[in-house]
Scaffold this active site. Structure first.
Site, mmCIF file in Angstrom:
data_model
loop_
_atom_site.group_PDB
_atom_site.id
_atom_site.type_symbol
_atom_site.label_atom_id
_atom_site.label_comp_id
_atom_site.label_asym_id
_atom_site.label_seq_id
_atom_site.Cartn_x
_atom_site.Cartn_y
_atom_site.Cartn_z
ATOM 1 N N GLU A 1 0.818 -1.208 0.000
ATOM 2 C CA GLU A 1 0.000 0.000 0.000
ATOM 3 C C GLU A 1 0.856 1.264 0.000
ATOM 4 O O GLU A 1 1.954 1.288 0.552
ATOM 5 C CB GLU A 1 -0.921 -0.007 1.221
ATOM 6 C CG GLU A 1 -1.961 -1.115 1.112
ATOM 7 C CD GLU A 1 -2.954 -1.141 2.261
ATOM 8 O OE1 GLU A 1 -4.127 -1.405 2.000
ATOM 9 O OE2 GLU A 1 -2.558 -0.907 3.414
ATOM 10 N N CYS B 73 3.396 8.477 1.329
ATOM 11 C CA CYS B 73 3.944 7.526 2.294
ATOM 12 C C CYS B 73 4.211 6.216 1.559
ATOM 13 O O CYS B 73 3.294 5.570 1.055
ATOM 14 C CB CYS B 73 2.941 7.353 3.433
ATOM 15 S SG CYS B 73 3.494 6.183 4.675
ATOM 16 N N CYS C 75 6.749 -7.095 7.477
ATOM 17 C CA CYS C 75 7.856 -6.546 8.263
ATOM 18 C C CYS C 75 8.325 -7.606 9.239
ATOM 19 O O CYS C 75 7.519 -8.414 9.712
ATOM 20 C CB CYS C 75 7.389 -5.306 9.030
ATOM 21 S SG CYS C 75 8.725 -4.423 9.872
ATOM 22 N N CYS D 287 6.957 -5.066 16.050
ATOM 23 C CA CYS D 287 6.578 -4.046 17.042
ATOM 24 C C CYS D 287 5.150 -4.377 17.500
ATOM 25 O O CYS D 287 4.283 -4.665 16.669
ATOM 26 C CB CYS D 287 6.642 -2.644 16.443
ATOM 27 S SG CYS D 287 8.306 -2.210 15.889
ATOM 28 N N CYS E 91 1.818 -2.536 15.980
ATOM 29 C CA CYS E 91 1.738 -2.256 14.542
ATOM 30 C C CYS E 91 1.044 -3.400 13.800
ATOM 31 O O CYS E 91 1.383 -4.561 13.996
ATOM 32 C CB CYS E 91 3.137 -2.048 13.987
ATOM 33 S SG CYS E 91 3.155 -1.738 12.207
ATOM 34 N N CYS F 137 -1.370 5.650 10.041
ATOM 35 C CA CYS F 137 -0.118 5.012 10.473
ATOM 36 C C CYS F 137 -0.406 3.678 11.136
ATOM 37 O O CYS F 137 -1.257 3.595 12.016
ATOM 38 C CB CYS F 137 0.574 5.836 11.547
ATOM 39 S SG CYS F 137 0.961 7.470 11.085
HETATM 40 N N1 SAH Z 1 9.707 0.484 10.258
HETATM 41 C C1 SAH Z 1 9.719 1.902 10.189
HETATM 42 C C2 SAH Z 1 8.684 2.516 9.280
HETATM 43 C C3 SAH Z 1 7.280 1.953 9.301
HETATM 44 S S1 SAH Z 1 6.231 2.373 10.607
HETATM 45 C C4 SAH Z 1 9.626 2.473 11.588
HETATM 46 O O1 SAH Z 1 9.481 1.726 12.547
HETATM 47 O O2 SAH Z 1 9.753 3.678 11.738
HETATM 48 C C5 SAH Z 1 5.834 4.067 10.390
HETATM 49 C C6 SAH Z 1 5.374 4.734 11.694
HETATM 50 O O3 SAH Z 1 4.040 4.308 12.059
HETATM 51 C C7 SAH Z 1 6.277 4.379 12.849
HETATM 52 O O4 SAH Z 1 6.585 5.494 13.620
HETATM 53 C C8 SAH Z 1 5.410 3.419 13.607
HETATM 54 O O5 SAH Z 1 5.821 3.313 14.924
HETATM 55 C C9 SAH Z 1 4.034 4.010 13.439
HETATM 56 N N2 SAH Z 1 2.965 3.064 13.778
HETATM 57 C C10 SAH Z 1 2.997 1.726 13.673
HETATM 58 N N3 SAH Z 1 1.835 1.182 14.116
HETATM 59 C C11 SAH Z 1 1.052 2.202 14.499
HETATM 60 C C12 SAH Z 1 -0.282 2.286 15.025
HETATM 61 N N4 SAH Z 1 -1.024 1.193 15.199
HETATM 62 N N5 SAH Z 1 -0.775 3.500 15.297
HETATM 63 C C13 SAH Z 1 -0.038 4.609 15.075
HETATM 64 N N6 SAH Z 1 1.211 4.599 14.578
HETATM 65 C C14 SAH Z 1 1.759 3.409 14.288
#
Ligand code: SAH
Length: 367
Positions: free
Chosen positions: A95, A108, A115, A119, A122, A341
């Protein structure tokens, strides 16, 4: 679909394209001519590249191609953001999201299918890791979005900024991401300045150091916790590269320049959002040229986390602000099309799961 034996010119940086032409016995300046067509004009058909000469055009048509993913879905949010689901040659989907704002248009971009970082907050993590995107698949996201958005006639670009913040960890697909970013920067590519490209990472320390040498675009780091114990839980990568080491590397990245590192911090109710966390965060960032981006958590089905209430987010913001740290709270955009995000899932999401996601989101806003 790819044609056997044809080389995909999309994703070759200027050097790569020059090598392609000189190997064929052509002049190297053909590279910049072709790049202007592909990226500047959004032309994928060599026969339309009228300044190339008929023989060369026919030749290119036989041995090369500009191969792009298919658009599987194209959705517009009520707030003006737009999301494309792109189907890659192997059937995987990724996406890409466009977010228009008054003074800029941000795309974006995803760097991987899935991934591997896991985390805990996410939704991309839930689908696991499939593979790295090629440089062509990364730059194709800009190509497709630019074409779809139709640049205005005044010569300005609808896409003025790119954030490598979609699906995946860009620094774990280093070579392809750097190659694609070079095309974004190239005057014959998308001509963006380094300040207008932001790479977001969970904190792969050695790769941040290398990036500084190779392509020092703006850096964003997903911090999410002020101490190692909590960060280990939210961002398991922290066990390998703990906060102190990460922050030192971030400081080195910007050096004495006037640039700042953006620290992203997703606010999870009752987990990392107390006054104490805010104060501790401010202390940890003392002396580091930092900006903080507070992100209200975007829920997805089966998550154990909840978004912090607005008053909590405001209080967290004020503590950081009073500590003298430039802080912004990111507005949630595109959540009606699952484009916010952390909501990018990539595969075809069926209607039931989409509905489940909406219900989860509605419950959050009611809290
Ligand atoms: N792997 C990279 C880029 C992808 S995530 C990173 O970790 O930065 C892009 C952003 O979205 C990151 O800051 C991540 O922490 C945030 N993110 C991930 N899951 C989220 C969620 N459920 N709600 C809000 N932000 C989220």
């Amino acid at each position: 679909m790819s044609v056997p034996g044809k080389i995909n010119l999309l994703g070759l940086d200027r050097e790569g394209l020059e090598a392609f032409f000189t190997a064929r016995g052509d002049k190297s300046f053909r590279a910049s001519q072709v790049m202007k067509w592909i990226y500047g004009q959004g032309v994928a058909d060599f026969r339309a590249m009228t300044n190339l000469g008929k023989a060369l055009r026919t030749d290119l048509d036989e041995c090369a191609e500009v191969r792009l993913p298919d658009i599987a879905e194209d959705q517009c949010s009520d707030d003006g953001s737009r999301k494309w689901l792109l189907r890659l040659e192997d059937g995987n989907c990724i996406e890409t999201v466009f977010i228009p704002e008054a003074d800029r248009g941000t795309l974006c971009v995803s760097s991987q299918v899935g991934c591997m970082l896991n985390c805990s907050f996410c939704s991309t993590a839930q689908q696991g890791f499939n593979r790295n995107l090629t440089a062509a698949e990364i730059i194709a996201q800009l190509w497709i979005a630019s074409r779809a958005l139709d640049n205005p006639p005044d010569g300005s670009r609808r896409i003025s900024n790119v954030v490598m913040m979609g699906m995946g960890e860009p620094l774990l697909n280093y070579d392809n991401v750097v190659r694609a970013m070079r095309l974004m920067l190239d005057d014959f590519g998308y001509g963006l300045s380094k300040r207008r490209i932001t790479l977001s990472t969970a904190g792969i320390v050695p790769a941040i150091k290398k990036l500084r040498e190779d392509c020092d675009v703006s850096l964003a780091v997903s911090l999410h916790a002020p101490d190692d114990l909590l960060r280990d839980e939210l961002v398991p990568l922290n066990r390998k590269y703990p906060i102190r080491e990460l922050l030192d590397t971030c400081h080195e990245y910007v050096g004495d320049s006037r640039r700042r590192v953006t620290f992203e911090y997703v606010l999870l109710s009752g987990v990392n959002d107390t006054d104490g966390h805010a104060r501790q965060l401010a202390r940890r960032l003392e002396g580091i040229p930092a900006k903080i981006n507070l992100i209200p958590f975007n829920p997805f089905p089966q998550t154990r986390y909840r978004r912090s209430p607005p008053a909590r987010i405001q209080r967290f913001f004020e503590i950081l602000n009073q500590a003298g740290i430039v802080t912004i709270t990111r507005k949630t955009r595109g959540d009606d099309i699952d484009a916010a995000c952390g909501q990018l899932a990539g595969r075809f999401s069926d209607r039931t799961s989409r509905r489940a996601r909406r219900t989860a989101a509605a419950q959050e806003t009611r809290l």
